[in-house]
Design a protein around this motif. Structure first.
Motif, PDB file in Angstrom:
ATOM      1  N   ARG A 344      -6.213 -13.098 -23.948  1.00 25.33           N
ATOM      2  CA  ARG A 344      -4.935 -13.333 -23.303  1.00 25.33           C
ATOM      3  C   ARG A 344      -4.761 -12.316 -22.179  1.00 25.33           C
ATOM      4  NH1 ARG A 344      -2.085 -18.108 -24.298  1.00 25.33           N
ATOM      5  NH2 ARG A 344      -2.715 -18.838 -26.376  1.00 25.33           N
ATOM      6  N   GLN A 345      -4.405 -12.794 -20.995  1.00 26.49           N
ATOM      7  CA  GLN A 345      -4.457 -11.968 -19.795  1.00 26.49           C
ATOM      8  C   GLN A 345      -3.122 -11.969 -19.059  1.00 26.49           C
ATOM      9  OE1 GLN A 345      -7.306 -10.274 -18.120  1.00 26.49           O
ATOM     10  NE2 GLN A 345      -5.525  -9.485 -17.005  1.00 26.49           N
ATOM     11  N   TRP A 346      -2.678 -10.777 -18.598  1.00 30.31           N
ATOM     12  CA  TRP A 346      -1.590 -10.738 -17.633  1.00 30.31           C
ATOM     13  C   TRP A 346      -2.172 -11.127 -16.278  1.00 30.31           C
ATOM     14  CZ3 TRP A 346       1.156  -5.752 -15.457  1.00 30.31           C
ATOM     15  CH2 TRP A 346       2.195  -6.141 -14.595  1.00 30.31           C
ATOM     16  N   ALA A 347      -1.770 -12.289 -15.783  1.00 27.59           N
ATOM     17  CA  ALA A 347      -2.329 -12.808 -14.528  1.00 27.59           C
ATOM     18  C   ALA A 347      -1.214 -12.996 -13.496  1.00 27.59           C
ATOM     19  CB  ALA A 347      -3.048 -14.133 -14.782  1.00 27.59           C
ATOM     20  N   TRP A 348      -1.081 -12.053 -12.567  1.00 23.89           N
ATOM     21  CA  TRP A 348      -1.879 -10.843 -12.460  1.00 23.89           C
ATOM     22  C   TRP A 348      -0.975  -9.645 -12.158  1.00 23.89           C
ATOM     23  CZ3 TRP A 348      -6.746 -11.418 -13.971  1.00 23.89           C
ATOM     24  CH2 TRP A 348      -7.362 -12.653 -13.809  1.00 23.89           C
ATOM     25  N   PRO A 349      -1.413  -8.437 -12.551  1.00 26.66           N
ATOM     26  CA  PRO A 349      -0.743  -7.237 -12.065  1.00 26.66           C
ATOM     27  C   PRO A 349      -0.920  -7.130 -10.545  1.00 26.66           C
ATOM     28  CG  PRO A 349      -2.236  -6.740 -13.889  1.00 26.66           C
ATOM     29  CD  PRO A 349      -2.528  -8.137 -13.450  1.00 26.66           C
ATOM     30  N   PRO A 350      -0.069  -6.347  -9.883  1.00 26.90           N
ATOM     31  CA  PRO A 350      -0.277  -6.130  -8.454  1.00 26.90           C
ATOM     32  C   PRO A 350      -1.591  -5.405  -8.204  1.00 26.90           C
ATOM     33  CG  PRO A 350       1.389  -4.628  -9.318  1.00 26.90           C
ATOM     34  CD  PRO A 350       1.096  -5.608 -10.405  1.00 26.90           C
ATOM     35  N   VAL A 351      -2.272  -5.770  -7.119  1.00 29.17           N
ATOM     36  CA  VAL A 351      -3.559  -5.170  -6.755  1.00 29.17           C
ATOM     37  C   VAL A 351      -3.487  -4.694  -5.305  1.00 29.17           C
ATOM     38  CG1 VAL A 351      -6.037  -5.540  -6.482  1.00 29.17           C
ATOM     39  CG2 VAL A 351      -4.814  -6.668  -8.352  1.00 29.17           C
ATOM     40  N   GLN A 352      -3.884  -3.461  -5.090  1.00 27.52           N
ATOM     41  CA  GLN A 352      -3.951  -2.891  -3.745  1.00 27.52           C
ATOM     42  C   GLN A 352      -5.342  -2.323  -3.480  1.00 27.52           C
ATOM     43  OE1 GLN A 352      -1.170   0.329  -4.150  1.00 27.52           O
ATOM     44  NE2 GLN A 352       0.555  -0.871  -3.381  1.00 27.52           N
ATOM     45  N   VAL A 353      -5.719  -2.306  -2.205  1.00 30.82           N
ATOM     46  CA  VAL A 353      -6.822  -1.470  -1.741  1.00 30.82           C
ATOM     47  C   VAL A 353      -6.178  -0.321  -0.970  1.00 30.82           C
ATOM     48  CG1 VAL A 353      -8.922  -1.300  -0.375  1.00 30.82           C
ATOM     49  CG2 VAL A 353      -8.373  -3.443  -1.567  1.00 30.82           C
ATOM     50  N   VAL A 354      -6.430   0.892  -1.427  1.00 28.74           N
ATOM     51  CA  VAL A 354      -5.816   2.070  -0.807  1.00 28.74           C
ATOM     52  C   VAL A 354      -6.884   3.127  -0.559  1.00 28.74           C
ATOM     53  CG1 VAL A 354      -3.646   1.632  -2.028  1.00 28.74           C
ATOM     54  CG2 VAL A 354      -5.261   3.247  -2.975  1.00 28.74           C
ATOM     55  N   ASP A 355      -6.530   4.125   0.243  1.00 29.99           N
ATOM     56  CA  ASP A 355      -7.379   5.309   0.374  1.00 29.99           C
ATOM     57  C   ASP A 355      -6.500   6.534   0.543  1.00 29.99           C
ATOM     58  OD1 ASP A 355      -6.488   5.320   3.005  1.00 29.99           O
ATOM     59  OD2 ASP A 355      -8.474   5.106   3.905  1.00 29.99           O
ATOM     60  N   ARG A 356      -7.149   7.679   0.517  1.00 28.76           N
ATOM     61  CA  ARG A 356      -6.450   8.935   0.775  1.00 28.76           C
ATOM     62  C   ARG A 356      -6.440   9.179   2.284  1.00 28.76           C
ATOM     63  NH1 ARG A 356      -5.408  12.441  -3.427  1.00 28.76           N
ATOM     64  NH2 ARG A 356      -6.088  11.697  -5.474  1.00 28.76           N
ATOM     65  N   ASP A 357      -5.283   9.533   2.798  1.00 25.31           N
ATOM     66  CA  ASP A 357      -5.091   9.733   4.231  1.00 25.31           C
ATOM     67  C   ASP A 357      -5.892  10.954   4.706  1.00 25.31           C
ATOM     68  OD1 ASP A 357      -4.160  10.157   6.812  1.00 25.31           O
ATOM     69  OD2 ASP A 357      -2.058   9.806   6.296  1.00 25.31           O
ATOM     70  N   PRO A 358      -6.817  10.786   5.661  1.00 23.89           N
ATOM     71  CA  PRO A 358      -7.579  11.953   6.146  1.00 23.89           C
ATOM     72  C   PRO A 358      -6.685  13.070   6.677  1.00 23.89           C
ATOM     73  CG  PRO A 358      -8.551   9.919   6.942  1.00 23.89           C
ATOM     74  CD  PRO A 358      -7.250   9.536   6.301  1.00 23.89           C
ATOM     75  N   ALA A 359      -5.516  12.719   7.236  1.00 29.28           N
ATOM     76  CA  ALA A 359      -4.617  13.740   7.761  1.00 29.28           C
ATOM     77  C   ALA A 359      -3.864  14.475   6.657  1.00 29.28           C
ATOM     78  CB  ALA A 359      -3.618  13.109   8.733  1.00 29.28           C
ATOM     79  N   GLU A 360      -3.799  13.856   5.481  1.00 29.32           N
ATOM     80  CA  GLU A 360      -3.070  14.431   4.339  1.00 29.32           C
ATOM     81  C   GLU A 360      -3.662  13.850   3.058  1.00 29.32           C
ATOM     82  OE1 GLU A 360       1.489  14.625   2.567  1.00 29.32           O
ATOM     83  OE2 GLU A 360       1.140  13.860   4.594  1.00 29.32           O
ATOM     84  N   PRO A 361      -4.774  14.412   2.561  1.00 25.09           N
ATOM     85  CA  PRO A 361      -5.501  13.801   1.439  1.00 25.09           C
ATOM     86  C   PRO A 361      -4.684  13.594   0.175  1.00 25.09           C
ATOM     87  CG  PRO A 361      -6.880  15.428   2.533  1.00 25.09           C
ATOM     88  CD  PRO A 361      -5.508  15.565   3.129  1.00 25.09           C
ATOM     89  N   GLY A 362      -3.541  14.245   0.062  1.00 24.46           N
ATOM     90  CA  GLY A 362      -2.688  14.017  -1.098  1.00 24.46           C
ATOM     91  C   GLY A 362      -1.828  12.769  -0.982  1.00 24.46           C
ATOM     92  N   ARG A 363      -1.872  12.099   0.161  1.00 24.30           N
ATOM     93  CA  ARG A 363      -1.068  10.904   0.392  1.00 24.30           C
ATOM     94  C   ARG A 363      -1.975   9.683   0.432  1.00 24.30           C
ATOM     95  NH1 ARG A 363       1.259   7.595   4.381  1.00 24.30           N
ATOM     96  NH2 ARG A 363      -0.172   8.326   5.986  1.00 24.30           N
ATOM     97  N   PHE A 364      -1.508   8.562  -0.140  1.00 29.30           N
ATOM     98  CA  PHE A 364      -2.291   7.324  -0.165  1.00 29.30           C
ATOM     99  C   PHE A 364      -1.791   6.363   0.900  1.00 29.30           C
ATOM    100  CE2 PHE A 364      -2.620   8.846  -4.616  1.00 29.30           C
ATOM    101  CZ  PHE A 364      -4.013   8.956  -4.676  1.00 29.30           C
ATOM    102  N   ARG A 365      -2.747   5.649   1.511  1.00 28.14           N
ATOM    103  CA  ARG A 365      -2.424   4.599   2.475  1.00 28.14           C
ATOM    104  C   ARG A 365      -2.792   3.240   1.875  1.00 28.14           C
ATOM    105  NH1 ARG A 365      -5.816   6.424   7.749  1.00 28.14           N
ATOM    106  NH2 ARG A 365      -7.508   6.000   6.254  1.00 28.14           N
ATOM    107  N   VAL A 366      -1.903   2.275   1.962  1.00 27.41           N
ATOM    108  CA  VAL A 366      -2.206   0.919   1.517  1.00 27.41           C
ATOM    109  C   VAL A 366      -2.900   0.190   2.663  1.00 27.41           C
ATOM    110  CG1 VAL A 366      -1.264  -1.256   0.683  1.00 27.41           C
ATOM    111  CG2 VAL A 366      -0.238   0.908  -0.060  1.00 27.41           C
TER     112      VAL A 366
END
Length: 370
Positions: A344-366
């Protein structure tokens, strides 16, 4: 290990506790940071359920077992927990471990809500005993493939370790990319050093290198080698399995760990419940919570509602997956039968592709949402 037998809020409840077994990777070679976040979410939700009166007047008790990313250890823990009378199982992060736990839970007739593992084939045959919150790998990694093509990458090298999970990921990427002109070049990490990986990526003229390997090693060493190779100055490094989500990644790699897209299972903006829980998790963890912490919290919220509505009988719990509807931190959670998925599956949770911002590695960019 066990959580304290009298969690906060127990004084407001009556009767014996309802015990829930929790499978969590807390020691190496397990991904211990993921395990710590998963456990924080589980424990916070148990505390809040008990503060609100428990389940039908009975407190929840979390009985935690460390899987250490070992399928055999996980299967043994399922046997032990089933024998001790837990009402259900929850947790696990590593897909291969979750598959072993799910198969054993299915055989024993013990409800198991898998929190974080994504491999499609959690069980060999369709079962009513197992449900899952995390999206299936085929769903999330197809979204990642869409992102790669949209970003202009059609020659993709994958540095892959031997594992059913990594092999499955490679196959999903190839199946998604090949019909649209993409090429997947598989590099066997059993035979290649980080320097040799760079040589292969350059020789194949790949524009992206995906890390389908464990963390911290060899992932950290491969990233460092690629970042320092002038032939690969323009290459994109990716990590669809989510290694850069955790602070340990940034601590290990610093600026080198930024601009590495990965999958995470959060909405772009949390609603009121998610924001409140996120703040509580941040206080508990002393850092920003990962999506894994939210998965842990939501898992207990789902089980608590099922136990309130249908009692602690295992068969009734398993039978109620299809009827449950619960507001979680990332949206309403319902379980259904999904083609190709045996649980049994939750279809679907939210899905993102993100990375860490090179200018501020503690911040994520979607970068992309699916």
């Amino acid at each position: 290990m066990n959580t304290p037998p009298s969690p906060p809020g127990v004084e407001r409840t009556g009767g014996p506790s309802v015990r829930i077994g929790a499978l969590v990777p807390l020691t190496r070679p397990g991904w211990t940071e993921a395990g710590r976040h998963l456990l924080a979410g589980l424990e916070l939700a148990v505390r809040e359920v008990n503060d609100a009166g428990g389940t039908a007047g009975r407190p929840l008790e979390l009985v935690v077992r460390d899987t250490a990313a070992d399928p055999r250890k996980a299967a043994a823990a399922v046997d032990e927990l089933a024998g001790s009378g837990v009402a259900a199982l929850v947790g696990e992060y590593h897909s291969v471990v979750a598959r072993a736990a799910a198969s054993r839970a299915d055989a024993l007739g013990l409800p198991f809500l898998c929190s974080s593992a994504v491999i499609d084939a959690l069980t060999e045959q369709p079962t009513e005993w197992v449900a899952r919150l995390a999206p299936a790998q085929s769903h999330g990694w197809q979204i990642y493939a869409d992102f790669l093509l949209g970003a202009g990458h059609s020659r993709i090298a994958v540095a892959a370790a031997p594992s059913v999970y990594w092999s499955s990921g490679t196959r999903i990427l190839r199946d998604c990319l090949a019909p649209r002109g993409g090429t997947v070049i598989e590099l066997d990490m059993r035979a290649l050093s980080p320097t040799a990986v760079c040589d292969q990526v350059a020789a194949h003229r790949a524009t992206a290198l995906l890390l389908l390997v464990g963390h911290p090693e060899p992932a950290v060493s491969v990233v460092r080698s690629v970042r320092r190779d002038p032939r690969l100055a323009g290459i994109m490094i990716g990590a669809p399995a989510g290694q850069p989500e955790f602070a340990e990644w940034a601590d290990s790699l610093g600026e080198d760990g930024a601009a590495i897209p990965f999958l995470r299972y959060l909405p772009e903006r949390l609603g009121p419940l998610g924001a409140r829980v996120g703040a509580a998790l941040a206080e508990r963890l002393a850092e920003a919570p990962s999506f894994v912490a939210f998965e842990g919290y939501d898992s207990v919220v789902v089980l608590a509602e099922m136990l309130r509505s249908h009692g602690a009988d295992r068969a009734c719990t398993a039978e109620s997956w299809r009827r449950i509807a619960v507001e979680g931190t990332r949206g309403e959670i319902r379980f259904s039968r999904t083609p190709g998925i045996s649980v049994r599956q939750w279809a679907w949770p939210p899905v993102q592709v993100v990375d860490r911002d090179p200018a501020e590695p503690g911040r994520f960019r979607v970068l992309h949402a699916g």
